[in-house]
Design an enzyme around this catalytic site. Structure first.
Site, mmCIF file in Angstrom:
data_model
loop_
_atom_site.group_PDB
_atom_site.id
_atom_site.type_symbol
_atom_site.label_atom_id
_atom_site.label_comp_id
_atom_site.label_asym_id
_atom_site.label_seq_id
_atom_site.Cartn_x
_atom_site.Cartn_y
_atom_site.Cartn_z
ATOM 1 N N LYS A 144 0.157 -1.254 0.092
ATOM 2 C CA LYS A 144 -0.065 0.028 0.151
ATOM 3 C C LYS A 144 0.512 1.462 0.007
ATOM 4 O O LYS A 144 0.575 1.718 -0.552
ATOM 5 C CB LYS A 144 -0.804 -0.039 1.278
ATOM 6 N N GLN A 158 -4.681 -1.668 9.998
ATOM 7 C CA GLN A 158 -4.801 -3.048 9.276
ATOM 8 C C GLN A 158 -5.190 -3.922 10.370
ATOM 9 O O GLN A 158 -4.765 -3.757 11.123
ATOM 10 C CB GLN A 158 -3.034 -3.731 8.992
ATOM 11 N N ASP A 189 -11.275 2.468 4.676
ATOM 12 C CA ASP A 189 -11.384 0.982 4.296
ATOM 13 C C ASP A 189 -12.522 0.590 4.774
ATOM 14 O O ASP A 189 -12.970 -0.050 3.964
ATOM 15 C CB ASP A 189 -10.844 0.596 5.923
HETATM 16 N N1 GUN Z 1 -6.916 -7.043 6.082
HETATM 17 C C1 GUN Z 1 -6.941 -8.290 5.495
HETATM 18 N N2 GUN Z 1 -7.137 -7.315 4.156
HETATM 19 C C2 GUN Z 1 -7.692 -5.676 5.064
HETATM 20 C C3 GUN Z 1 -7.492 -4.634 3.903
HETATM 21 O O1 GUN Z 1 -8.333 -3.960 2.997
HETATM 22 N N3 GUN Z 1 -7.674 -3.452 5.488
HETATM 23 C C4 GUN Z 1 -7.308 -3.665 6.138
HETATM 24 N N4 GUN Z 1 -7.365 -2.538 6.930
HETATM 25 N N5 GUN Z 1 -6.760 -5.032 6.662
HETATM 26 C C5 GUN Z 1 -6.764 -5.744 5.872
#
Ligand code: GUN
Length: 280
Positions: free
Chosen positions: A52, A96, A119
């Protein structure tokens, strides 16, 4: 043979468009910024955050990482979020997942300012999704729907999702319902997975189990989206027995190079959308 759905290519086009929007914002004096919060964190979470961060750099979004120790309490994480919510230089916040067991996930997700919730996991954003308002959809379902809409009309289609998490299955079910698909959500307690998957026009799986979906479980001519991620000695693989299912499906995503890059590109889109709204 199935058509290969090239997520890497589609994501590159999305990133190019986000990059343009970032340039326009910067010309107005707004530097889009994303705060990424990691609490403890597995190797997989660290890798996702690296991907990211790299994508942010590529399009010109400022990415600031906040690492808290695995021993952090719910209160510690909420305090950090309060600071980030108040910081007008921060437009997007992502925490996350998964969080350590001792941290109350729902309390944390509720503590992110919904306008900065790139998110889309805040109850008001998930609630909006249920109302048909896709202002801030979670990144993985957003990317999946984008890939699907390029392949087919979803109205009236039998869609089967294998995953019932808040990251993928639940929001994806809402987004497919918003497009008038008939939706079934399967998960680890589903009694007869094949009974469901074998009648799917559109099959989306996100489990992380190699060869979970075999050719016998897929309807001829189905569109198959593989959001599974499993680490094997031969590298990263998805849930689908790709070689066999490719002979039966109409279209299929590869792993890697399918859903993954679309998830990251969708997060960038959400971040720029949030920055735009907050600067108006
Ligand atoms: N863990 C696995 N996929 C994601 C996601 O798209 N966003 C976040 N914040 N955590 C994750």
């Amino acid at each position: 043979m199935a058509k290969l759905i090239d997520g890497a290519k589609a994501a590159a086009a999305l990133r190019a468009s986000v990059k343009q929007e970032v340039a326009e914002l910067k010309a107005r004096g707004v530097e889009p910024a994303l705060a990424s919060v990691l609490v403890g964190g597995s190797a997989a979470s660290k890798l996702y955050l690296k991907l990211k961060a790299k994508a942010c750099r590529e399009v010109g979004i400022l990415n600031v990482r906040h690492d808290l120790p695995a021993s952090a309490s719910t209160g510690d994480v909420r305090s950090l979020l309060t600071q980030l919510n108040m910081d007008s230089d921060v437009h997007g916040i992502l925490v996350q997942l998964p969080l350590p067991k001792a941290v109350d996930r729902n309390s944390i997700l509720s503590a992110v300012d919904p306008r900065k919730d790139v998110d889309g996991f805040h109850p008001s954003n998930l609630g909006r999704l249920a109302l048909g308002d896709e202002t801030m959809p979670p990144a993985t379902p957003k990317g999946i729907v984008k890939l699907l809409e390029a392949e087919t009309k979803l109205k009236g289609k039998e869609a089967v999702i294998v995953n019932h998490s808040i990251v993928v299955g639940r929001p994806l079910a809402l987004m497919l319902l918003n497009r008038d698909a008939t939706v079934r959500v399967c998960h680890v307690h589903t009694k007869d997975l094949t009974a469901h998957t074998s009648s799917a026009d559109v099959l989306i799986t996100a489990v992380g189990k190699k060869n979970l979906i075999t050719a016998a479980m897929v309807k001829k001519g189905a569109i198959v989206i593989d959001a599974g991620v499993a680490k094997t000695k031969d590298g990263i693989v998805g849930d689908v027995d790709f070689a066999a299912v490719s002979k039966k499906a109409k279209a299929i995503t590869p792993v890697p190079g399918g859903v993954g890059p679309m998830t990251v590109a969708s997060l960038l889109e959400n971040t720029v959308a949030a920055a735009k709204k907050q600067s108006n």
